[in-house]
Scaffold this motif. Structure first.
Motif, PDB file in Angstrom:
ATOM      1  N   ASN A 187      25.212   8.150  -6.046  1.00 43.08           N
ATOM      2  CA  ASN A 187      25.912   7.181  -7.034  1.00 43.08           C
ATOM      3  C   ASN A 187      24.905   6.316  -6.047  1.00 43.08           C
ATOM      4  OD1 ASN A 187      27.012   7.732  -4.541  1.00 43.08           O
ATOM      5  ND2 ASN A 187      28.418   6.052  -5.433  1.00 43.08           N
ATOM      6  N   HIS A 188      23.944   6.101  -5.297  1.00 42.35           N
ATOM      7  CA  HIS A 188      23.101   5.241  -4.928  1.00 42.35           C
ATOM      8  C   HIS A 188      22.466   4.593  -5.947  1.00 42.35           C
ATOM      9  CE1 HIS A 188      23.110   6.678  -0.311  1.00 42.35           C
ATOM     10  NE2 HIS A 188      24.852   6.263  -0.704  1.00 42.35           N
ATOM     11  N   GLY A 189      22.282   5.283  -7.055  1.00 42.90           N
ATOM     12  CA  GLY A 189      20.988   4.399  -8.305  1.00 42.90           C
ATOM     13  C   GLY A 189      22.345   2.860  -8.708  1.00 42.90           C
ATOM     14  N   LYS A 190      23.459   2.994  -9.006  1.00 46.26           N
ATOM     15  CA  LYS A 190      23.982   2.057  -9.459  1.00 46.26           C
ATOM     16  C   LYS A 190      24.433   1.150  -8.651  1.00 46.26           C
ATOM     17  CE  LYS A 190      26.085   5.006 -12.244  1.00 46.26           C
ATOM     18  NZ  LYS A 190      26.778   6.346 -12.462  1.00 46.26           N
ATOM     19  N   ARG A 191      23.637  -0.177  -8.497  1.00 44.24           N
ATOM     20  CA  ARG A 191      24.267  -1.330  -7.386  1.00 44.24           C
ATOM     21  C   ARG A 191      24.338  -2.916  -8.450  1.00 44.24           C
ATOM     22  NH1 ARG A 191      21.131   0.237  -1.584  1.00 44.24           N
ATOM     23  NH2 ARG A 191      21.913  -2.014  -1.973  1.00 44.24           N
ATOM     24  N   PHE A 192      24.143  -2.562  -9.377  1.00 43.04           N
ATOM     25  CA  PHE A 192      24.469  -4.132  -9.787  1.00 43.04           C
ATOM     26  C   PHE A 192      24.599  -4.035 -10.999  1.00 43.04           C
ATOM     27  CE2 PHE A 192      22.586  -2.904 -13.955  1.00 43.04           C
ATOM     28  CZ  PHE A 192      21.387  -1.980 -13.178  1.00 43.04           C
ATOM     29  N   VAL A 193      25.630  -5.534 -11.629  1.00 41.98           N
ATOM     30  CA  VAL A 193      26.198  -5.419 -12.782  1.00 41.98           C
ATOM     31  C   VAL A 193      25.457  -7.030 -12.950  1.00 41.98           C
ATOM     32  CG1 VAL A 193      28.459  -6.377 -13.967  1.00 41.98           C
ATOM     33  CG2 VAL A 193      28.340  -4.702 -12.401  1.00 41.98           C
ATOM     34  N   HIS A 194      25.134  -6.801 -14.872  1.00 39.37           N
ATOM     35  CA  HIS A 194      24.063  -7.796 -14.896  1.00 39.37           C
ATOM     36  C   HIS A 194      24.575  -8.735 -16.050  1.00 39.37           C
ATOM     37  CE1 HIS A 194      19.913  -6.496 -13.305  1.00 39.37           C
ATOM     38  NE2 HIS A 194      20.977  -6.577 -12.229  1.00 39.37           N
ATOM     39  N   LEU A 195      25.140  -9.707 -15.828  1.00 33.43           N
ATOM     40  CA  LEU A 195      25.822  -9.984 -17.441  1.00 33.43           C
ATOM     41  C   LEU A 195      24.579 -11.080 -18.031  1.00 33.43           C
ATOM     42  CD1 LEU A 195      28.100  -9.481 -15.947  1.00 33.43           C
ATOM     43  CD2 LEU A 195      29.414 -11.557 -17.121  1.00 33.43           C
ATOM     44  N   GLY A 196      24.365 -11.155 -19.465  1.00 28.32           N
ATOM     45  CA  GLY A 196      23.437 -12.187 -19.755  1.00 28.32           C
ATOM     46  C   GLY A 196      23.695 -13.197 -20.110  1.00 28.32           C
ATOM     47  N   ARG A 197      23.281 -13.977 -21.059  1.00 30.54           N
ATOM     48  CA  ARG A 197      23.202 -15.683 -20.751  1.00 30.54           C
ATOM     49  C   ARG A 197      24.145 -15.592 -22.421  1.00 30.54           C
ATOM     50  NH1 ARG A 197      23.774 -20.039 -22.927  1.00 30.54           N
ATOM     51  NH2 ARG A 197      22.691 -21.361 -24.023  1.00 30.54           N
ATOM     52  N   HIS A 198      25.208 -16.559 -21.916  1.00 33.05           N
ATOM     53  CA  HIS A 198      26.334 -16.525 -22.871  1.00 33.05           C
ATOM     54  C   HIS A 198      27.486 -15.334 -23.204  1.00 33.05           C
ATOM     55  CE1 HIS A 198      28.343 -18.652 -26.377  1.00 33.05           C
ATOM     56  NE2 HIS A 198      28.050 -17.822 -27.243  1.00 33.05           N
ATOM     57  N   THR A 199      27.510 -14.547 -22.550  1.00 39.08           N
ATOM     58  CA  THR A 199      28.560 -12.976 -23.406  1.00 39.08           C
ATOM     59  C   THR A 199      30.216 -13.784 -22.319  1.00 39.08           C
ATOM     60  OG1 THR A 199      27.924 -12.947 -20.150  1.00 39.08           O
ATOM     61  CG2 THR A 199      27.365 -11.690 -22.089  1.00 39.08           C
ATOM     62  N   ALA A 212      24.917  -3.502 -17.565  1.00 41.27           N
ATOM     63  CA  ALA A 212      24.317  -5.066 -18.330  1.00 41.27           C
ATOM     64  C   ALA A 212      24.909  -5.300 -19.521  1.00 41.27           C
ATOM     65  CB  ALA A 212      22.852  -4.350 -18.626  1.00 41.27           C
ATOM     66  N   ILE A 213      25.043  -6.073 -19.859  1.00 41.69           N
ATOM     67  CA  ILE A 213      25.759  -7.140 -20.718  1.00 41.69           C
ATOM     68  C   ILE A 213      24.702  -7.702 -20.971  1.00 41.69           C
ATOM     69  CG2 ILE A 213      27.547  -8.093 -21.629  1.00 41.69           C
ATOM     70  CD1 ILE A 213      29.165  -5.809 -20.357  1.00 41.69           C
ATOM     71  N   GLY A 214      24.273  -7.548 -22.862  1.00 41.62           N
ATOM     72  CA  GLY A 214      23.252  -7.961 -23.269  1.00 41.62           C
ATOM     73  C   GLY A 214      23.652  -9.834 -23.520  1.00 41.62           C
ATOM     74  N   ASP A 215      23.036 -10.461 -23.770  1.00 41.59           N
ATOM     75  CA  ASP A 215      23.429 -11.563 -24.179  1.00 41.59           C
ATOM     76  C   ASP A 215      23.763 -11.920 -26.092  1.00 41.59           C
ATOM     77  OD1 ASP A 215      21.088 -11.999 -22.111  1.00 41.59           O
ATOM     78  OD2 ASP A 215      19.436 -12.884 -23.820  1.00 41.59           O
ATOM     79  N   GLY A 216      24.619 -12.751 -25.221  1.00 41.51           N
ATOM     80  CA  GLY A 216      25.445 -12.670 -26.075  1.00 41.51           C
ATOM     81  C   GLY A 216      26.506 -11.846 -26.815  1.00 41.51           C
ATOM     82  N   ALA A 217      26.800 -10.989 -26.092  1.00 42.34           N
ATOM     83  CA  ALA A 217      27.217  -9.806 -26.243  1.00 42.34           C
ATOM     84  C   ALA A 217      29.184 -10.386 -25.673  1.00 42.34           C
ATOM     85  CB  ALA A 217      27.635  -8.660 -25.775  1.00 42.34           C
ATOM     86  N   ILE A 218      30.116  -9.730 -26.477  1.00 40.51           N
ATOM     87  CA  ILE A 218      32.104 -10.067 -26.292  1.00 40.51           C
ATOM     88  C   ILE A 218      32.288  -8.817 -26.069  1.00 40.51           C
ATOM     89  CG2 ILE A 218      34.209 -10.117 -27.722  1.00 40.51           C
ATOM     90  CD1 ILE A 218      31.841 -11.790 -29.768  1.00 40.51           C
ATOM     91  N   VAL A 219      32.918  -8.516 -24.827  1.00 39.40           N
ATOM     92  CA  VAL A 219      33.052  -7.062 -24.255  1.00 39.40           C
ATOM     93  C   VAL A 219      35.273  -7.805 -24.535  1.00 39.40           C
ATOM     94  CG1 VAL A 219      34.020  -5.603 -22.730  1.00 39.40           C
ATOM     95  CG2 VAL A 219      32.264  -6.579 -22.381  1.00 39.40           C
ATOM     96  N   GLY A 220      35.725  -6.509 -25.461  1.00 32.87           N
ATOM     97  CA  GLY A 220      37.353  -6.637 -26.021  1.00 32.87           C
ATOM     98  C   GLY A 220      38.432  -6.606 -24.584  1.00 32.87           C
ATOM     99  N   ALA A 221      39.064  -7.134 -24.582  1.00 34.37           N
ATOM    100  CA  ALA A 221      40.618  -7.152 -23.869  1.00 34.37           C
ATOM    101  C   ALA A 221      40.665  -5.489 -23.331  1.00 34.37           C
ATOM    102  CB  ALA A 221      41.610  -7.853 -23.938  1.00 34.37           C
ATOM    103  N   CYS A 222      41.312  -5.517 -22.223  1.00 36.53           N
ATOM    104  CA  CYS A 222      41.579  -4.539 -21.419  1.00 36.53           C
ATOM    105  C   CYS A 222      40.860  -3.102 -21.343  1.00 36.53           C
ATOM    106  CB  CYS A 222      42.617  -3.703 -21.537  1.00 36.53           C
ATOM    107  SG  CYS A 222      43.845  -4.690 -21.868  1.00 36.53           S
ATOM    108  N   SER A 223      39.290  -3.720 -21.778  1.00 33.65           N
ATOM    109  CA  SER A 223      38.246  -2.590 -21.957  1.00 33.65           C
ATOM    110  C   SER A 223      37.733  -2.003 -19.909  1.00 33.65           C
ATOM    111  CB  SER A 223      36.660  -2.651 -22.679  1.00 33.65           C
ATOM    112  OG  SER A 223      37.481  -2.685 -23.798  1.00 33.65           O
ATOM    113  N   VAL A 224      37.297  -1.113 -20.315  1.00 37.62           N
ATOM    114  CA  VAL A 224      35.863  -0.598 -18.981  1.00 37.62           C
ATOM    115  C   VAL A 224      34.963  -0.211 -19.651  1.00 37.62           C
ATOM    116  CG1 VAL A 224      36.171   1.051 -17.296  1.00 37.62           C
ATOM    117  CG2 VAL A 224      38.534   0.969 -18.312  1.00 37.62           C
ATOM    118  N   VAL A 225      34.010  -0.906 -19.014  1.00 37.96           N
ATOM    119  CA  VAL A 225      31.935  -1.142 -19.077  1.00 37.96           C
ATOM    120  C   VAL A 225      32.084  -0.190 -18.652  1.00 37.96           C
ATOM    121  CG1 VAL A 225      31.002  -2.017 -20.191  1.00 37.96           C
ATOM    122  CG2 VAL A 225      33.044  -3.013 -19.606  1.00 37.96           C
ATOM    123  N   THR A 226      31.126   1.706 -18.806  1.00 41.20           N
ATOM    124  CA  THR A 226      30.584   2.240 -18.364  1.00 41.20           C
ATOM    125  C   THR A 226      28.908   1.977 -18.114  1.00 41.20           C
ATOM    126  OG1 THR A 226      30.493   4.027 -19.265  1.00 41.20           O
ATOM    127  CG2 THR A 226      32.806   3.642 -18.066  1.00 41.20           C
TER     128      THR A 226
END
Ligand SMILES: CC(C)(COP(=O)(O)OP(=O)(O)OC[C@H]1O[C@@H](n2cnc3c(N)ncnc32)[C@H](O)[C@@H]1OP(=O)(O)O)[C@@H](O)C(=O)NCCC(=O)NCCS
Length: 276
Positions: A187-199, A212-226
């Protein structure tokens, strides 16, 4: 006591390098060029600003503040708190840089790390920092009650993010998973989180390492982003999946706020405010 700008230069160069390694530019995050930023550096060990809770910070630990942040901290209009993680005897090589913020920023530090924030809006933010972790937050971000773990990983948040309350952003797993057949850490490869512009990150969301969350994106309540969320999508659920495409968002309910307009101009979307 301000110590001149030597340590600030080192921090900003390190941040520029980290952004470049991620394929990002300074202007994805900040309005001013790094060398145009007015900043004063205060040794944490001296605790002149009264931001330190407890002790245990070495000589290479600094708080770097822009004029707006310094004025607010000094006049107790905004609260910055820095403390050492429980059992660590002494920490060194810690840098906390803030250009501006309102409300409350709490930082707990276990070992070397850097927190680098532009001109934030209102934030209620708890940061855990260590093992050369880096958290960069671009201009105009607002955060309503998030915990961000920047330990052994890099979390990069571009300008204009809106992060709701009870959000967890986990920059690395913090502990190793070992393959019993090979002895390798898997599990050593996953060492970042990126949030794009205007998320927009909704209430009670968890963002896991390697996302990585792309520019302009929305993540809904209580979600687990993998996994990656593409630009201008709504993702929701556990694990989060794209539920809508070709959308973005505004802080205001029925008109486009200034940053939404700026973002939509950048992506050349044909959106207009109702009165136009
Ligand atoms: C995601 C959200 C913004 C709605 O987006 P939307 O594009 O209008 O989505 P819809 O309501 O059309 O739902 C689309 C699908 O996603 C599902 N969905 C929506 N939100 C979800 C969520 N948070 N978790 C799980 N599934 C969700 C819906 O059930 C629907 O599924 P279906 O197609 O199987 O019927 C909204 O549900 C939400 O989470 N709002 C809370 C935002 C928040 O936290 N605000 C706090 C202030 S920052």
């Amino acid at each position: 006591v301000s110590t001149g700008d030597a340590s600030w230069s080192a921090v900003s160069v390190g941040v520029t390098t980290a952004l470049a390694e991620a394929g990002h530019t300074w202007s994805d995050y900040f309005d001013d060029a790094a060398d145009a930023s007015v900043v004063r550096s205060f040794p944490l060990s001296a605790n002149d600003l009264g931001v330190l809770e407890g002790a245990g910070f070495g000589e290479r630990c600094f708080v770097h503040l822009g004029p707006a942040a310094e004025a607010k901290v000094r006049h107790q209009q905004a609260r910055l708190r820095i403390r050492r993680m429980g059992s660590t005897p002494i920490v060194d090589d810690v840098h906390v840089y803030v250009a501006d913020f309102s409300n409350k920023l709490s930082v707990t530090v276990g070992s070397p790390g850097t927190l680098f924030c532009g001109r934030l809006g209102a934030v209620v933010l708890e940061v855990s920092l260590g093992h050369d972790g880096l958290l960069v937050i671009g201009d105009a971000a607002t955060i309503n009650g998030a915990k961000v773990v920047a330990i052994n990983g890099r979390i990069l948040i571009k300008r204009g993010a809106m992060i709701a309350d009870e959000v967890l952003i986990q920059g690395s797993d913090q502990h190793g998973i070992v393959d019993l057949a090979t002895g390798a850490f898997v599990n050593h490869g996953k060492r970042f989180v990126h949030l794009g512009r205007h998320t927009w990150i909704g209430r009670r969301v968890t963002l896991l390492p390697g996302v990585a969350i792309g520019d302009g994106a929305i993540v809904g309540a209580c979600s687990v982003v993998t996994k990656e969320v593409p630009s201008c999508c709504v993702a929701a659920g556990v694990p989060a999946r794209v539920v809508r495409e070709n959308v973005s968002w505004s802080r205001t309910w029925d008109t486009l706020d200034a940053d939404a307009v700026a973002f939509m101009d950048e992506i050349q979307a044909p959106f207009r405010n109702p009165e136009e």
